[in-house]
Design an enzyme around this catalytic site. Structure first.
Site, PDB file in Angstrom:
ATOM      1  N   GLU A  59       1.421   4.257   0.107  1.00 50.86           N
ATOM      2  CA  GLU A  59       2.508   4.219   1.069  1.00 50.86           C
ATOM      3  C   GLU A  59       2.697   5.510   1.841  1.00 50.86           C
ATOM      4  OE1 GLU A  59       5.414   2.891  -1.714  1.00 50.86           O
ATOM      5  OE2 GLU A  59       4.768   0.844  -1.379  1.00 50.86           O
ATOM      6  N   GLN A 103       4.031 -10.613  -5.207  1.00 53.63           N
ATOM      7  CA  GLN A 103       3.567  -9.306  -5.676  1.00 53.63           C
ATOM      8  C   GLN A 103       4.065  -9.023  -7.096  1.00 53.63           C
ATOM      9  OE1 GLN A 103       4.653  -7.721  -1.267  1.00 53.63           O
ATOM     10  NE2 GLN A 103       4.366  -6.083  -2.733  1.00 53.63           N
ATOM     11  N   ARG A 159       5.880  -1.205   2.449  1.00 56.00           N
ATOM     12  CA  ARG A 159       4.882  -0.159   2.191  1.00 56.00           C
ATOM     13  C   ARG A 159       5.562   1.197   2.041  1.00 56.00           C
ATOM     14  NH1 ARG A 159      -1.323  -0.300   4.266  1.00 56.00           N
ATOM     15  NH2 ARG A 159      -2.024   1.227   2.774  1.00 56.00           N
ATOM     16  N   CYS A 160       6.555   1.228   1.188  1.00 58.36           N
ATOM     17  CA  CYS A 160       7.418   2.384   1.107  1.00 58.36           C
ATOM     18  C   CYS A 160       8.164   2.297  -0.205  1.00 58.36           C
ATOM     19  CB  CYS A 160       8.381   2.333   2.287  1.00 58.36           C
ATOM     20  SG  CYS A 160       9.911   3.205   2.060  1.00 58.36           S
TER      21      CYS A 160
END
Lengths: 792, 289, 167
Positions: free
Chosen positions: A743, A223, A373-374
């Site tokens: 998120e 990523q 996802r945070c």
């Protein structure tokens, strides 16, 4: 309805444009890392430890090397010769690439087998004989701090315990004072369990070192390609792999969710082997390896307290965290934030006293602590504050919606200074919750709940009204290994008015090829269809820290707008030159400059761009290109109001989500369709830890659910039909007023679901439930309150 | 995940298959649907040296009523059972069960015979077959023999199918009169093995008195289990609420579940009780139609 | 030890020499170089490898290549024709039923069989019908919509709107 400034043809912000990237994916033409095939490529498989904590007595590769096609077996001792057996983590801790003497968690890499096919590599792996001397592992993070606990990181000089760091924020004394004098205090111990991102594509790479040119090309599921290139250079610079000789290519990524930020040992081994052999090395994890060895997320033990008045005014919160980091702190936080942005945990509520502290420990579990996802530990914080808000409402006898309404920070009070040091940029929390309540008929549900209880049926309604903090981040505070967390965009417009734009971020499904094009279309009036977006190749894209923590739109999206504005300024100069008027006489409408009061005198952006190559004003630089590195002045603060309705089977304890309404406020919306898609996906990743997913270990350190047969990723049957909507409160400091959204749903959904389940059985005496709330867990709790008989 | 190497044969007749099984001995395994065996081989929990693929043998796939039996060929795919008209009309228990077995792709290949012959108490068809009182036809070198379902399951992954034999047909006494059947399992998510599962078959006379009952339990004992005391209390009764409660109680007492990630012993017994009650009621309501 | 087999994939014959243990998914991806079908797990749980074998959706990671000898195999690469995209491909695109795209080929192949058998599925039938395919990105809402849209399209019915619906 979202108002759009541009026509549908231009397709700027607010248009639900269909995605440009879809064409290749729906035709099987995506290019994921396992699709990369290079001449002479060898395959790598990894021998992993069956023990959580053991001495390695010997590694015997004889039988493996006897298999025709097995080329090499690489151990820690081999890497040690080149100083490549250790690597730094993103949190400046250290991690073994391959062990030389001790394994620290089950499934840890022990040796690598290189072979001419993946089948032979697997055969070789099975044939490597490792003799271990198992030791008793430390699995309980609380016991890790006991005085007689073995010191796990004996590799760290002078280390005498398993404590990693202590962190605190807020005014401890002031908060204690409020607690001491408060009418009402609620307190709850809770665990945000260890979970896994479980992207459907696992991790992998093809490392290809060219011995002639001394260049490494690394195809890799990452990523953050640029950051990875820098890390590789830092780790392997001493053997000659300096940064200009490294090209990281992040091809199509089959889901990332934070799990593809860290550098895993497999990547480093593949590079080392390619460097030594000159052959391209492919390493692709299987699912078991992915679940068992790659970075986990969460695993925070939180003692949460809330103080307030008896009529329901929140006055203070106090959170104490024990963070289980496993064998090493391999979190992917900004360096100055060991607990990430956990300090957002005062939530959406207006009160002035808060204190939070955290201690991290080593255990014999896999390393990690990734921001799944945070935006770095926001999920943990939101869970604590939203559970406590419900518990407080219950204690003072107030409806949880009403209590929230009475405690929200008011719209007019922004920017708002939080007691833990944040400056919330904007929000309209009352409007969001009201919209959600109206959509779901909140008051009607409360009536139905009473009726159903009278029939012995359980209906629960749960709310979560959260504030996120995303878009890391402003360079004075935010860096990773010293590299400031700005992000970048470079736009080149070709003479015929078509463009290519490149970014330092990397989409893993978020739809950047569409949304970035829309931002540029918004600013320059070039149709988004004419703008090609490229990311993920460090040789071509400008430097950036990548895509995670909902940072792409707040940082790279802003960079795109700023770069486009530089070009629009240039376009204005060229237009003035072409129309023979002064710049002050020109006005912009998407796609063209025209002379004020004489709209027939105009130049389209395409004409202007052509002129930039053919007829630009004297003294002006030719061409039509701009680059911008955007350093955000503040973070952005998306918010949401979620309401969940569950039905609980009073006999089997089965839990069914009947409805779920999510109202998000992510500021200005670039593409409503994509935002909604992000919310849908995040909500399913919210129901997952709330009801299904948890990585479970036994006392001996064995993982009990290391495959998809037992690690329960929700299917379309578990996932309800999500209902979503939005309020729009633009981020005042952001060039396009956007806040980031990917998120929010993952962060906001779990407490809404748990609050609903607790609410369904609250009348039986249940005050709190730990996630994941499974029917089995609920059954046991209902036994504890006497609803079900205990038979043993 | 990659299996160890093996030899592969795909005979086109039963005789040929049986001959190969004898030729290769204990290291040979039959490949039916393969959706239990191949994952085990990929994880290297099983490493047969010979696989005998029986998918190319004609005549082993059918669902038909004949001679007072519902006959199901061993190689009948789950999906073919799901889509069979006879099943829809009279044996809804299979509709209940197949929907809960794995997923549609697996059901396209997984076979009924394989589900039984795998000898796994976590599979769903064993309990169904127990409730329905099935017989199993096994074919070997010396011809066919028939084993009652209660004698079929012999141990962990062990059944009455001896080496050198092939399970060829399942026979279920045909539904007649007021006949109803139902199956449900509690599962952590769709496609999971049962936390606890119950199959029920009820036959009643026109006065509503139970003339025949079968109760089979999934994954709550080392072997698929017949809840005999439950059946006894049902047969001859008026199927009153109290009788059903008693049957449910017996089932929960007579099973011997073990604790795992799906639940502890208490929870599983509790589920057996609740689901037994529900499945008996469901079977009764189907019998009344 | 190896066997010579011919796989008919999307109408084209691929002859290859394989070990019996070679999984069909590897034969498709590596030997036939059709990389549209993916691998997401080891346990037949995720469905990313779903292809059609003689029209039936199959998890090609749990089927041996040798078992597929002589069968008609269809993969995502064979969905579109010279006339254009298959309706399921259009349906997924227009309804934003994919994010990262990794599970998408498997889901589309599964949906093709689902609609073949049940041209008019209910939402519940669709959800159960795709329960062998994991998607980590989309939350499934739009996959359900895509299959409903495709159902309408294939039957020549009025097409549902593909604009996002908000509360």
């Amino acid at each position: 309805m979202i108002k759009c400034k541009t026509s549908k043809e231009i397709g700027g912000m607010g248009h639900s444009k269909k995605r440009k990237e879809d064409a290749r994916f729906i035709q099987g033409k995506g290019n994921y890392v396992d699709d990369v095939k290079l001449p002479g490529m060898l395959y790598m498989d990894i021998v992993r430890s069956p023990y959580a904590y053991a001495k390695i007595k010997s590694i015997d590769a004889t039988a493996a090397l006897a298999i025709p096609g097995v080329v090499a077996v690489v151990t820690g001792k081999d890497l040690e010769k080149y100083g490549l057996h250790w690597m730094p983590t993103l949190m400046s801790d250290t991690q073994m690439v391959l062990p030389t003497d001790t394994v620290m968690y089950q499934a840890q890499e022990v040796a690598a087998v290189i072979a001419t096919s993946r089948y032979l590599a697997r055969d070789g792996k099975e044939a490597v004989m490792v003799d271990y001397e198992p030791m008793k592992p430390v699995m309980d993070p609380f016991k890790a701090l006991d005085e007689d606990a073995p010191v796990l990181r004996s590799d760290q000089e002078g280390k005498t315990d398993n404590h990693i760091w202590h962190w605190e924020v807020g005014d401890k004394e002031k908060t204690a004072n409020v607690f001491d004098n408060a009418d009402v205090v609620v307190k709850q111990q809770m665990h945000i369990p260890r979970i896994h991102v479980a992207s459907i594509e696992t991790c992998g790479c093809v490392a290809s070192y060219d011995k002639v040119t001394n260049h490494l090309t690394m195809y890799m599921t990452t990523q953050a390609p640029h950051a990875i290139r820098t890390v590789i250079a830092l780790v392997a610079g001493h053997v000659g792999l300096t940064e200009e000789k490294i090209r990281v290519i992040s091809p199509d990524i089959g889901g990332g969710f934070g799990g593809k930020v860290p550098v895993y040992p497999g990547y480093v081994i593949a590079i080392a082997v390619s460097f030594l052999t000159g052959a391209p090395i492919k390493w692709i994890e299987d699912r078991s390896e992915n679940l068992q060895a790659d970075s986990f997320a969460r695993d925070y033990h939180i003692t949460a307290e809330m103080a307030g008045t008896k009529d329901g005014k929140i006055q203070a919160t106090r959170f104490k965290v024990l963070a289980d980091h496993g064998y090493t702190d391999a979190s992917a936080n900004p360096s100055k934030f060991p607990t990430g942005l956990f300090s957002i945990g005062t939530g959406s509520y207006d009160y002035g006293a808060a204190y939070m502290e955290a201690d991290a420990v080593y255990t014999n579990k896999p390393p990690g602590g990734v921001a799944y996802r945070c935006s770095f530990r926001v999920t943990e914080a939101v869970h604590a504050i939203e559970r406590m808000t419900d518990m407080f409402a219950k204690k003072v006898g107030k409806d949880p919606a009403q209590l929230r309404m009475e405690n929200f920070i008011k719209k007019e009070d922004f920017p708002w200074a939080s007691p833990t040091g944040w400056s919330y940029d904007s929000g309209d929390y009352h409007a969001g919750l009201q919209k959600a309540m109206d959509a779901i008929d909140y008051h009607g549900l409360r009536k139905e709940q009473i009726e159903m209880r009278a029939e012995g049926k359980f209906l629960g309604i749960g709310i979560s009204t959260f504030t996120e903090v995303v878009g890391a981040g402003p360079s004075q505070d935010f860096d990773i290994l010293g590299i400031k967390m700005f992000d970048s965009a470079e736009i080149r417009v070709h003479p015929t008015g078509k463009a290519i734009a490149r970014f330092g971020t990397k989409s893993q499904g978020q739809g950047h090829e569409t949304t970035y094009a829309q931002i540029i279309a918004e600013e320059l009036g070039i149709p988004m269809e004419h703008i090609q977006i490229e990311e993920g190749d460090t040789d071509t894209a400008p430097y950036g820290l990548g895509t995670y923590a909902s940072r792409s739109t707040p940082t790279a999206g802003a960079a795109a707008a700023m770069a486009a504005r530089k070009l629009r300024d240039k376009a204005k100069k060229i237009a003035a030159h072409l129309l023979e008027v002064s710049e002050q006489d020109l006005e912009w409408e998407p796609g063209k400059f025209f002379v004020k009061g004489a709209p027939e005198k105009s130049k389209t952006i395409q004409e202007i761009v052509f002129a930039a190559y053919t007829n630009h004003p004297e003294g002006m630089e030719g061409g039509f290109e701009a680059t911008h590195y955007y350093d955000p002045p503040n973070l952005t603060f998306p918010s949401g109001a979620y309401i969940c309705v569950v039905e609980v089977d009073a006999e089997t304890c089965d839990i069914k989500v009947r409805r779920f309404v999510a109202i998000d406020d992510c500021g200005n919306i670039i593409n409503p369709m994509i935002v909604q898609g992000q919310v849908h996906g995040g909500l399913t990743q919210g129901i997952a830890p709330a009801m299904y997913e948890e990585l479970i270990y036994d006392d001996s350190g064995n993982i009990l659910n290391g495959t998809f047969m037992d690690y329960l990723v929700p299917t379309a049957v578990e996932s309800p039909s999500w209902e979503t909507g939005h309020t729009v409160t633009p981020a005042p400091h952001h060039p396009i007023g956007a806040k980031g959204v990917g998120e929010s749903p993952t962060v906001g959904a779990p407490p809404a679901i748990v609050n609903a389940i607790v609410d369904a059985v609250a009348h039986l005496g249940i005050k709190h439930l730990e996630i994941p709330v499974t029917p089995f867990k609920l059954f046991k709790e209902l036994q504890n309150v006497g609803y079900f008989k205990k038979t043993t | 995940m990659i299996a160890e190497n093996f030899n592969y044969d795909a005979p086109t007749s039963l005789d040929e298959a049986i001959a190969l099984l004898h030729e290769y001995g204990d290291d040979a395994k039959i490949l039916a649907g393969g959706h239990s065996l191949i994952p085990m081989m990929k994880l290297r929990f099983a490493s047969p040296t010979h696989l005998i693929d029986i998918n190319n043998i004609p005549g082993l796939s059918y669902v038909k009523e004949e001679d007072g039996y519902l006959k199901i060929g061993a190689m009948t795919k789950e999906v073919e059972v799901e889509e069979s008209e006879i099943i829809h009309a009279k044996y809804q228990i299979f509709m209940d069960a197949t929907k809960l077995i794995a997923d549609p792709q697996v059901r396209n290949f997984g076979t009924l015979g394989g589900n039984l012959a795998h000898g796994d108490a976590a599979n769903d068809h064993p309990a169904v077959m127990i409730a329905l009182g099935a017989d199993v036809e096994i074919t070997g070198k010396d011809g066919k023999r028939t084993v009652g379902i209660d004698d079929f399951f012999q141990g962990f992954y062990t059944t009455a199918v001896e080496h050198g034999e092939v399970l060829t047909e399942i026979r279920i006494p045909a539904a007649s009169g007021n006949y109803g059947s139902a199956y449900h399992k509690a599962e952590r998510k769709v496609g999971d093995y049962a936390t606890a599962g119950v199959a029920a078959m009820i036959q009643m006379d026109d006065q509503g008195r139970c003339t025949k009952a079968g109760i089979g339990l999934t994954n709550v004992s080392p072997l698929p289990l017949r809840a005999s005391r439950s059946e006894e209390v049902l047969i001859g009764s008026d199927l009153s609420e109290a009788v059903i409660a008693q049957a449910a109680q017996y089932a929960s007492e007579d099973c011997s579940p073990s604790e795992d990630l799906r639940g502890n012993v208490e929870y599983k017994r509790h589920l057996v009780s609740v689901i037994t009650k529900r499945m008996i009621n469901k079977a009764i309501s189907r019998a009344k139609k | 030890m190896t066997k010579k087999i011919t796989l008919k994939i999307n109408g084209a014959e691929h002859t290859m020499e394989v070990e019996p243990r070679m999984l069909l998914i590897h034969a498709i991806r590596e030997n036939a170089s059709l990389t549209g079908s993916h691998i997401g797990c080891d346990t037949s749980s995720c469905g990313a490898c779903t292809v059609l074998i003689d029209g039936k959706s199959a998890k090609s990671c749990t089927i041996l290549a040798v078992q597929a000898q002589g069968k008609e195999i269809a993969t995502v690469e064979g969905l579109a024709t010279a006339e254009g995209l298959h309706p399921i491909q259009e349906g997924f695109h227009l309804n934003h039923a994919l994010h990262c795209g990794f599970c998408t080929p498997g889901l589309m192949m599964r949906a093709v069989e689902l609609l073949e058998k049940n041209p008019n599925p209910t939402e519940d039938e669709i959800r159960w019908g795709i329960s062998g395919n994991l998607c980590r990105c989309t939350g499934y809402n739009n996959i359900v919509s895509a299959i409903q849209w495709t159902s309408a399209k294939m039957q020549g019915k009025e097409l549902p709107s593909t604009e996002p619906k908000f509360v």
